[in-house]
Design an enzyme around this catalytic site. Structure first.
Site, PDB file in Angstrom:
ATOM      1  N   GLY A 133       0.753  -1.313  -0.038  1.00 22.68           N
ATOM      2  CA  GLY A 133      -0.097  -0.071  -0.101  1.00 22.68           C
ATOM      3  C   GLY A 133       0.959   1.443  -0.056  1.00 22.68           C
ATOM      4  N   GLY A 154       2.194   4.962   2.738  1.00 24.23           N
ATOM      5  CA  GLY A 154       3.215   4.076   2.508  1.00 24.23           C
ATOM      6  C   GLY A 154       4.346   4.760   1.739  1.00 24.23           C
ATOM      7  N   ASN A 180     -12.064  -2.051   5.393  1.00 21.64           N
ATOM      8  CA  ASN A 180     -10.552  -2.593   5.398  1.00 21.64           C
ATOM      9  C   ASN A 180     -10.287  -3.781   5.797  1.00 21.64           C
ATOM     10  OD1 ASN A 180      -9.432   0.088   4.224  1.00 21.64           O
ATOM     11  ND2 ASN A 180      -8.980   0.863   6.163  1.00 21.64           N
ATOM     12  N   HIS A 196      -5.187   3.449  19.277  1.00 22.36           N
ATOM     13  CA  HIS A 196      -4.883   4.691  18.147  1.00 22.36           C
ATOM     14  C   HIS A 196      -6.301   5.370  17.905  1.00 22.36           C
ATOM     15  CE1 HIS A 196      -3.111   7.248  15.052  1.00 22.36           C
ATOM     16  NE2 HIS A 196      -3.906   6.400  14.210  1.00 22.36           N
TER      17      HIS A 196
END
Ligand SMILES: NC(=O)c1ccc[n+]([C@@H]2O[C@H](COP(=O)([O-])OP(=O)(O)OC[C@H]3O[C@@H](n4cnc5c(N)ncnc54)[C@H](O)[C@@H]3O)[C@@H](O)[C@H]2O)c1
Length: 316
Positions: free
Chosen positions: A9, A14, A98, A176
């Site tokens: 990615g 990335g 995702n 997170h």
């Protein structure tokens, strides 16, 4: 150093991470993978140009299929949908979309990369790492967790206290995202804990809420104004790669699998952890009771997101 590092990615995060890895000469071989036609090749070509200046002699490969990646030692997974400008959604809302990508990568990548270590970046990252580990059953899987929040925290703290960021230590743990927990008990300013430091400076007015709010909200501003977060994440992930490749055994607030009585399965949640080629001690004992409670609450939130992420998947 002899590591073959891969980035799956190569979008905003990335590609910035790959650039940072080249700049720091952390890989002998670097493989870039993206399913968007031409993208991994384009980034690879640019990094070769950058490397002609940096001269660290990295061999750079690119692929358009996850199945084509082979022989990597350390694999960063940053494939998937991000939050977009103006979109008022939580990272948790990316879970369903995702999860399909993570499931696919967890099925096709490990067979061609035996013994590889994995660093999951794709959001909601702690739930996605939980899913990746569950499907792939790989030994070494970490989520980048709250190391990025930790850098945001240190940067804001140094600004508010007017000290250099290298004089600030302090960690953020938990999830997170929304359930991140500022670990105030871990703060050290020039070696003093926060209250000692404030006393030594004759300061009483200190707005912890402002700092916490910054840590949790600044990414939204960056995404709205510039399209995506890039450099902060890239350096955060490079810290993690460096700790592993150079076997530094440094304390980083990354997420690893933890078991809690209240939860049926282990989930990834961040606690300051010693990171090298293997994972060392998790420093849960040095935290205050409130902080540990916050981390357990975060684990519950991650588990709920994980469960949501697998709803649409065919998990046998
Ligand atoms: N963990 C963190 O701290 C952190 C920080 C920033 C962003 N993120 C997350 O990282 C992810 C990527 O963010 P971005 O801004 O780079 O998004 P982006 O849209 O710029 O890039 C994502 C890339 O993934 C590619 N991709 C999709 N499926 C793929 C697959 N199966 N194999 C290979 N490539 C594939 C896409 O083609 C795209 O180029 C998002 O989920 C984002 O939320 C995490």
């Amino acid at each position: 150093v002899g590591f073959h590092v891969a980035v799956i990615g190569t979008g905003n995060v990335g590609s910035a991470t790959a650039y940072s890895l080249v700049k720091e000469c952390l890989a002998e071989e670097l493989s870039l993978v993206d399913i968007k036609p031409g993208l991994a090749k384009a980034i690879a070509e640019e990094l070769k140009h950058a490397n002609a200046s940096i001269k660290c002699d990295v061999k750079i490969n690119w692929y358009e299929k996850d199945e084509e990646l082979s022989g990597a030692d350390l694999i960063i997974i940053s494939a998937g949908y991000p939050r977009r400008p103006g979109e008022r959604i939580s990272r948790r809302d990316l879970a369903r979309k995702n999860a399909e990508i993570i499931k696919f990568i967890a099925e096709v990548v490990p067979p061609n990369n035996p013994g590889a270590k994995y660093i999951v970046v794709t959001n909601p990252v702690d739930a996605m790492a939980t899913l990746f580990k569950k499907i792939s059953k790989c030994d070494f899987v970490i989520s980048t967790g709250t190391h990025l929040e930790t850098l945001r925290f240190r940067s804001k703290l140094s600004e508010v206290l007017r000290v250099r960021s290298k004089d600030v230590v302090g960690y953020v743990g938990g999830e997170h995202g929304e359930a991140a927990v500022i670990l105030w008990s871990t703060v050290k300013i020039r070696g003093l804990n926060l209250s000692e430091y404030l006393r030594s400076m004759g300061r009483k007015d200190f707005n912890k809420y402002e700092i916490e709010n910054y840590v949790k909200k600044i990414s939204e501003f960056i995404i709205d104004a510039s399209g995506a977060t890039r450099y902060g994440p890239a350096e955060a992930f490079t810290d993690i790669v460096k700790a592993i490749v150079l076997n530094l055994n440094v304390i980083l607030s990354i997420a690893t699998p933890m078991r809690f009585n209240e939860l049926k399965e282990e989930v990834f949640v961040s606690v300051p952890t010693v990171v090298g080629r293997s994972l060392g001690l998790r420093l849960l004992d040095m935290l205050s009771e409130d902080e540990v409670r916050g981390i357990k609450e975060a684990a519950k939130a991650v588990y709920a997101t994980y469960l949501r992420s697998v709803e649409g998947l065919n998990m046998d």
